[in-house]
Design an enzyme around this catalytic site. Sequence first.
Site, PDB file in Angstrom:
ATOM      1  N   ASP A   2      50.337  68.357  45.103  1.00  0.00           N
ATOM      2  CA  ASP A   2      49.087  67.550  45.478  1.00  0.00           C
ATOM      3  C   ASP A   2      49.665  69.158  46.574  1.00  0.00           C
ATOM      4  O   ASP A   2      48.904  69.808  46.486  1.00  0.00           O
ATOM      5  CB  ASP A   2      49.817  66.753  46.501  1.00  0.00           C
ATOM      6  CG  ASP A   2      48.802  66.669  47.963  1.00  0.00           C
ATOM      7  OD1 ASP A   2      47.440  66.042  47.430  1.00  0.00           O
ATOM      8  OD2 ASP A   2      48.373  67.116  48.729  1.00  0.00           O
TER       9      ASP A   2
ATOM     10  N   VAL B 289      44.518  65.791  47.465  1.00  0.00           N
ATOM     11  CA  VAL B 289      44.417  65.685  45.915  1.00  0.00           C
ATOM     12  C   VAL B 289      44.719  64.487  45.313  1.00  0.00           C
ATOM     13  O   VAL B 289      44.126  64.392  44.518  1.00  0.00           O
ATOM     14  CB  VAL B 289      45.390  67.126  46.012  1.00  0.00           C
ATOM     15  CG1 VAL B 289      44.858  67.045  43.969  1.00  0.00           C
ATOM     16  CG2 VAL B 289      44.636  68.674  46.964  1.00  0.00           C
ATOM     17  N   ASP B 290      46.496  64.397  46.079  1.00  0.00           N
ATOM     18  CA  ASP B 290      46.168  62.549  44.898  1.00  0.00           C
ATOM     19  C   ASP B 290      45.237  61.943  45.185  1.00  0.00           C
ATOM     20  O   ASP B 290      45.565  61.275  43.848  1.00  0.00           O
ATOM     21  CB  ASP B 290      48.056  61.802  45.180  1.00  0.00           C
ATOM     22  CG  ASP B 290      49.194  63.038  44.556  1.00  0.00           C
ATOM     23  OD1 ASP B 290      49.007  64.147  43.808  1.00  0.00           O
ATOM     24  OD2 ASP B 290      50.300  63.530  45.374  1.00  0.00           O
ATOM     25  N   ILE B 291      45.526  61.002  45.793  1.00  0.00           N
ATOM     26  CA  ILE B 291      44.456  60.794  46.616  1.00  0.00           C
ATOM     27  C   ILE B 291      43.163  60.750  45.695  1.00  0.00           C
ATOM     28  O   ILE B 291      42.500  59.975  45.364  1.00  0.00           O
ATOM     29  CB  ILE B 291      44.192  60.554  47.651  1.00  0.00           C
ATOM     30  CG1 ILE B 291      45.553  59.891  48.902  1.00  0.00           C
ATOM     31  CG2 ILE B 291      43.142  58.927  48.487  1.00  0.00           C
ATOM     32  CD1 ILE B 291      46.171  59.875  50.038  1.00  0.00           C
TER      33      ILE B 291
ATOM     34  N   GLY C 258      43.040  60.047  42.531  1.00  0.00           N
ATOM     35  CA  GLY C 258      43.541  58.270  42.117  1.00  0.00           C
ATOM     36  C   GLY C 258      42.000  58.042  42.715  1.00  0.00           C
ATOM     37  O   GLY C 258      41.823  57.402  41.752  1.00  0.00           O
TER      38      GLY C 258
END
Length: 410
Positions: free
Chosen positions: A147, A175-177, A180
């Site tokens: 991220d 970015v990860d969230i 997802g």
Amino acid sequence: MWTAHIASPVRGALSHVRVLDLSRVLAGPWATQTLADFGADVIKVERPQQGDDTRGWAESWGVSGPHKQDKEGNNTKQSAYFLSANRGKRAITCDITRPEGQELIRQLAAKCDVVVENFKAGGLAKYGLDYASLKQTGPRKDQAGYDFLLQGMSGLMSITGDPQGHPMKVGVAIVDIMTGLYATSSILAALLERDAQSEGKREGQHIDLSLFDVSVAFLANQASNYLVSGKAPQRMGNYHPNIAPYQSFEASDGYFILAVGNDSQFAKFCATAGKPELAADPRFITNAKRVENRKALESEITELTKRRTQQDWIGALKEVGVPCGQVNDIAQAFSDPQLHHRNMFLHLDHPASGADAPVPLMNSPIHMSRTPPECRLPPPALGEHTDEVLRELLSMRDAQIQALRDRSVL
């Protein structure tokens, strides 16, 4: 086994869907947690003895006081990071580097509607577990995604922070969230498309999401600003690149946010501030003029806002419909009665502590009238449901399961 305080008899919107979750850390687990909130049966697969990397990350819950260990002497420590992304799932352990483990995953995948993984490109191919048509592309396809690195690579950090300071990352792994969430929506779209096909001819599809792609996609208006002008946006602190005044201002006892979105709201602010003539000033008469003369506007408004308290401003401006709000820390935000009214907090019992020390979690922010999301299971212990899942889905006997465990496959 942990149980939620309140269980609903309502079936979730995805109660007919089963998900095999081979992902770890945040982007993949965030997607599968959302699917679990919608009622999907999510089976999280982890490495024996080790589990998801985030199980060992601080901050942690359950490491002090009378509940440090359960009745069998096992440490009840639970990583807050792991807890944040794994509610509602069942968990099994399986060593996918072993041929027996690979065969188990293939058998489980055959019983599932969705398989989620976030290995590097080709990472599962050496185990024979890649999607048959998998073909991730691009010169960076072999690089691992993190991220923080993607916040830098995407340009997000270049537009975050004080103009005179260093580039800054966002306070959460955004970015990860976002990846997802994009994964969740694309999975739902693929399931709908599959179910719309003719009976007997239904076929799934491979979904390929890149952290880099997502990190530039959600630059939104800043991406568009660059595409239409050819000029790279710069850090602006709390300023908005296209609207003014739209930032934080200093009151007599702290800061508050003023988010004026149009000329009418600006006129109302000026009247409430006791300086209606400011709205007629040629430098500020339109939003375009206010953006052009932002520094002068900020100086004029700051001179006014410092005379009253945060709550004075917020109360007065809300009465006339001017968007505004206080700048909270997380403790202040979590104490807001609105969040409690909306049931945004969840407490789950732990076997070692019972109702005396429930683990606190965030709830889903999604509300649906007939099939509301619900946490039907708490974040699982490592391998908590291994035997249950293998019996239920693969009809394995206890002796078979024990034999695999003796060979360290489970």
